[in-house]
Design a protein around this motif. Sequence first.
Motif, PDB file in Angstrom:
ATOM      1  N   ARG A   6       0.909  -1.140  -0.191  1.00  0.00           N
ATOM      2  CA  ARG A   6      -0.041   0.025   0.122  1.00  0.00           C
ATOM      3  C   ARG A   6       0.888   1.191   0.161  1.00  0.00           C
ATOM      4  NH1 ARG A   6      -5.423  -0.320   3.688  1.00  0.00           N
ATOM      5  NH2 ARG A   6      -5.043   1.949   3.851  1.00  0.00           N
ATOM      6  N   ALA A   7       0.458   2.401  -0.706  1.00  0.00           N
ATOM      7  CA  ALA A   7       1.298   3.405  -0.914  1.00  0.00           C
ATOM      8  C   ALA A   7       1.186   4.096   0.327  1.00  0.00           C
ATOM      9  CB  ALA A   7       0.706   4.181  -2.253  1.00  0.00           C
ATOM     10  N   ASP A   8       0.416   3.919   0.985  1.00  0.00           N
ATOM     11  CA  ASP A   8       0.164   4.866   2.364  1.00  0.00           C
ATOM     12  C   ASP A   8       0.775   4.264   3.653  1.00  0.00           C
ATOM     13  OD1 ASP A   8      -1.856   2.884   2.399  1.00  0.00           O
ATOM     14  OD2 ASP A   8      -3.335   4.447   2.918  1.00  0.00           O
ATOM     15  N   ASP A   9       1.297   2.963   3.601  1.00  0.00           N
ATOM     16  CA  ASP A   9       1.887   2.369   4.876  1.00  0.00           C
ATOM     17  C   ASP A   9       3.178   2.673   4.923  1.00  0.00           C
ATOM     18  OD1 ASP A   9      -0.583   1.003   5.659  1.00  0.00           O
ATOM     19  OD2 ASP A   9      -0.208  -0.854   4.877  1.00  0.00           O
ATOM     20  N   ASN A  10       3.725   3.888   4.931  1.00  0.00           N
ATOM     21  CA  ASN A  10       4.988   4.275   5.043  1.00  0.00           C
ATOM     22  C   ASN A  10       4.810   5.246   6.315  1.00  0.00           C
ATOM     23  OD1 ASN A  10       4.862   7.067   4.001  1.00  0.00           O
ATOM     24  ND2 ASN A  10       4.205   5.662   2.266  1.00  0.00           N
ATOM     25  N   ILE A  11       5.931   5.668   6.997  1.00  0.00           N
ATOM     26  CA  ILE A  11       5.901   6.553   8.073  1.00  0.00           C
ATOM     27  C   ILE A  11       5.394   7.918   7.785  1.00  0.00           C
ATOM     28  CG2 ILE A  11       8.237   7.118   8.200  1.00  0.00           C
ATOM     29  CD1 ILE A  11       5.951   6.375  11.312  1.00  0.00           C
ATOM     30  N   GLU A  12       5.954   8.453   6.669  1.00  0.00           N
ATOM     31  CA  GLU A  12       5.514   9.882   6.107  1.00  0.00           C
ATOM     32  C   GLU A  12       3.940   9.895   6.102  1.00  0.00           C
ATOM     33  OE1 GLU A  12       6.279  12.898   2.657  1.00  0.00           O
ATOM     34  OE2 GLU A  12       7.687  11.157   2.796  1.00  0.00           O
ATOM     35  N   THR A  13       3.393   8.949   5.317  1.00  0.00           N
ATOM     36  CA  THR A  13       1.832   8.992   5.013  1.00  0.00           C
ATOM     37  C   THR A  13       1.239   8.737   6.301  1.00  0.00           C
ATOM     38  OG1 THR A  13       2.405   8.477   2.821  1.00  0.00           O
ATOM     39  CG2 THR A  13       0.089   8.306   3.411  1.00  0.00           C
ATOM     40  N   ILE A  14       1.689   7.773   7.010  1.00  0.00           N
ATOM     41  CA  ILE A  14       1.006   7.339   8.442  1.00  0.00           C
ATOM     42  C   ILE A  14       0.810   8.630   9.154  1.00  0.00           C
ATOM     43  CG2 ILE A  14       1.272   6.022  10.439  1.00  0.00           C
ATOM     44  CD1 ILE A  14       2.684   3.835   8.821  1.00  0.00           C
ATOM     45  N   LYS A  15       1.958   9.283   9.499  1.00  0.00           N
ATOM     46  CA  LYS A  15       1.627  10.513  10.232  1.00  0.00           C
ATOM     47  C   LYS A  15       0.638  11.402   9.917  1.00  0.00           C
ATOM     48  CE  LYS A  15       5.336   9.793  13.102  1.00  0.00           C
ATOM     49  NZ  LYS A  15       4.999   9.196  14.508  1.00  0.00           N
ATOM     50  N   LYS A  16       0.786  11.756   8.418  1.00  0.00           N
ATOM     51  CA  LYS A  16      -0.444  12.626   7.732  1.00  0.00           C
ATOM     52  C   LYS A  16      -1.767  11.867   7.980  1.00  0.00           C
ATOM     53  CE  LYS A  16       2.472  14.440   4.364  1.00  0.00           C
ATOM     54  NZ  LYS A  16       3.180  14.243   3.158  1.00  0.00           N
ATOM     55  N   ARG A  17      -2.032  10.708   7.973  1.00  0.00           N
ATOM     56  CA  ARG A  17      -3.182   9.975   8.241  1.00  0.00           C
ATOM     57  C   ARG A  17      -3.655   9.964   9.656  1.00  0.00           C
ATOM     58  NH1 ARG A  17      -1.861   4.129   6.315  1.00  0.00           N
ATOM     59  NH2 ARG A  17      -4.086   3.620   6.268  1.00  0.00           N
ATOM     60  N   PHE A  18      -2.550   9.805  10.659  1.00  0.00           N
ATOM     61  CA  PHE A  18      -3.343  10.095  11.797  1.00  0.00           C
ATOM     62  C   PHE A  18      -3.705  11.829  12.079  1.00  0.00           C
ATOM     63  CE2 PHE A  18       0.313   7.060  13.939  1.00  0.00           C
ATOM     64  CZ  PHE A  18      -0.472   5.990  13.535  1.00  0.00           C
ATOM     65  N   ASN A  19      -3.122  12.663  11.374  1.00  0.00           N
ATOM     66  CA  ASN A  19      -3.698  13.888  11.634  1.00  0.00           C
ATOM     67  C   ASN A  19      -4.900  14.192  10.769  1.00  0.00           C
ATOM     68  OD1 ASN A  19      -2.984  16.778  12.419  1.00  0.00           O
ATOM     69  ND2 ASN A  19      -2.834  17.190  10.246  1.00  0.00           N
ATOM     70  N   THR A  20      -5.064  13.774   9.874  1.00  0.00           N
ATOM     71  CA  THR A  20      -6.350  13.780   9.202  1.00  0.00           C
ATOM     72  C   THR A  20      -7.396  12.803   9.887  1.00  0.00           C
ATOM     73  OG1 THR A  20      -5.368  13.786   6.868  1.00  0.00           O
ATOM     74  CG2 THR A  20      -7.807  13.056   7.163  1.00  0.00           C
ATOM     75  N   PHE A  21      -7.136  11.944  10.780  1.00  0.00           N
ATOM     76  CA  PHE A  21      -8.104  11.202  11.525  1.00  0.00           C
ATOM     77  C   PHE A  21      -8.495  12.040  12.707  1.00  0.00           C
ATOM     78  CE2 PHE A  21      -8.845   8.571  15.259  1.00  0.00           C
ATOM     79  CZ  PHE A  21     -10.101   8.027  14.724  1.00  0.00           C
TER      80      PHE A  21
END
Length: 301
Positions: free
Chosen positions: A239-254
Amino acid sequence: MAAAIEAYLEKHGVNEMVQKALNAVVKQRAANPAAALAAEFTKMAKAAKQEEGASGDTSGDTSGDKPADKPADKPADKPADKPADKPADKPADKPADKPADKPAADAPVVFFVLGGPGAGKGTQCKKIVEEFGYSHLSAGDLLRAEREAGTDQGSMIEEYIKSGKIVPVEVTIKLLLSAIEKDGGKRFLIDGFPRNTNNMSGWQLTVGTKLALAGVLCYEVSEDELEARLLKRGETSGRADDNIETIKKRFNTFKMETLPVVEYYAHQGLCTKIDGSKSVDEVWAATKDFIDSKEAELKQK
Ligand SMILES: Nc1ncnc2c1ncn2[C@@H]1O[C@H](COP(=O)(O)OP(=O)(O)OP(=O)(O)O)[C@@H](O)[C@H]1O
Ligand SMILES: Nc1ccn([C@@H]2O[C@H](COP(=O)(O)O)[C@@H](O)[C@H]2O)c(=O)n1
């Protein structure tokens, strides 16, 4: 307090209520948006109670005094989540034809399944499907499948997913509605939706009361645990979003966009929060209890 919130909702509609509360929270630059949002809802409910007392109206029938320029279902003027450079101004679908007040008794039943990225939504939905035969629709899966189509829309979806942002609802709702129609089932788990107020407005405008929302499940897990799960999953998921950079962004969006939605449903008494940090089997035991009790409620209707 729940009755007061319901009265407020009757008068002003869900979009206005959520949008007003979110605007106040954004203005405050609140460190804890979910708590600030909860406080705003409480404030609104108190005001509604006072308003109701002042007008002497205790019937809850507000049909006569709704301001003419404020229909209950008026969409938010500007979705709070719209990235500045994306064409996301309004849901593309036609609003549901004059919605009835309540879904029909035989309307298909929907459960929204929410929780942070990696909270175990997909894992538990799979188990519900096995045990109860529900249909499972993951908004993320549908968007990923659409991305593969290689169209302009596909590259737009890719951008949103990589940056951990929420795709404009007109895209997501079309995919969801067409999957629901194709499936034709009577019980749906809608996994990863609604993720923000734009998602909520899109659902309300297009689905209205054609489907009956029976409850919202929310899995709660700490960010440390989520991060560990996602990094582990990322070793094989592709998955293009299972990397630390995107994970942090996903946490913020959540935190900024989805938690307020969870709190909104919690205030409506629709949301059941489950500790998702336990083992898969323990989480399943709580999930199964939830579905069992909902099925019992639905049978009585
Ligand atoms: N209770 C649990 N304990 C430990 N690991 C779990 C648990 N539930 C799920 N997992 C694992 O965590 C990862 C994320 O789970 P899952 O894909 O179900 O989450 P999700 O909420 O659907 O994620 P996303 O929103 O990113 O799609 C998977 O690798 C899964 O095997
Ligand atoms: N309602 C939604 C759901 C998902 N997305 C996008 O997909 C990504 C992955 O979603 P998962 O549920 O599989 O974690 C998510 O980060 C969003 O970019 C969306 O836009 N709207």
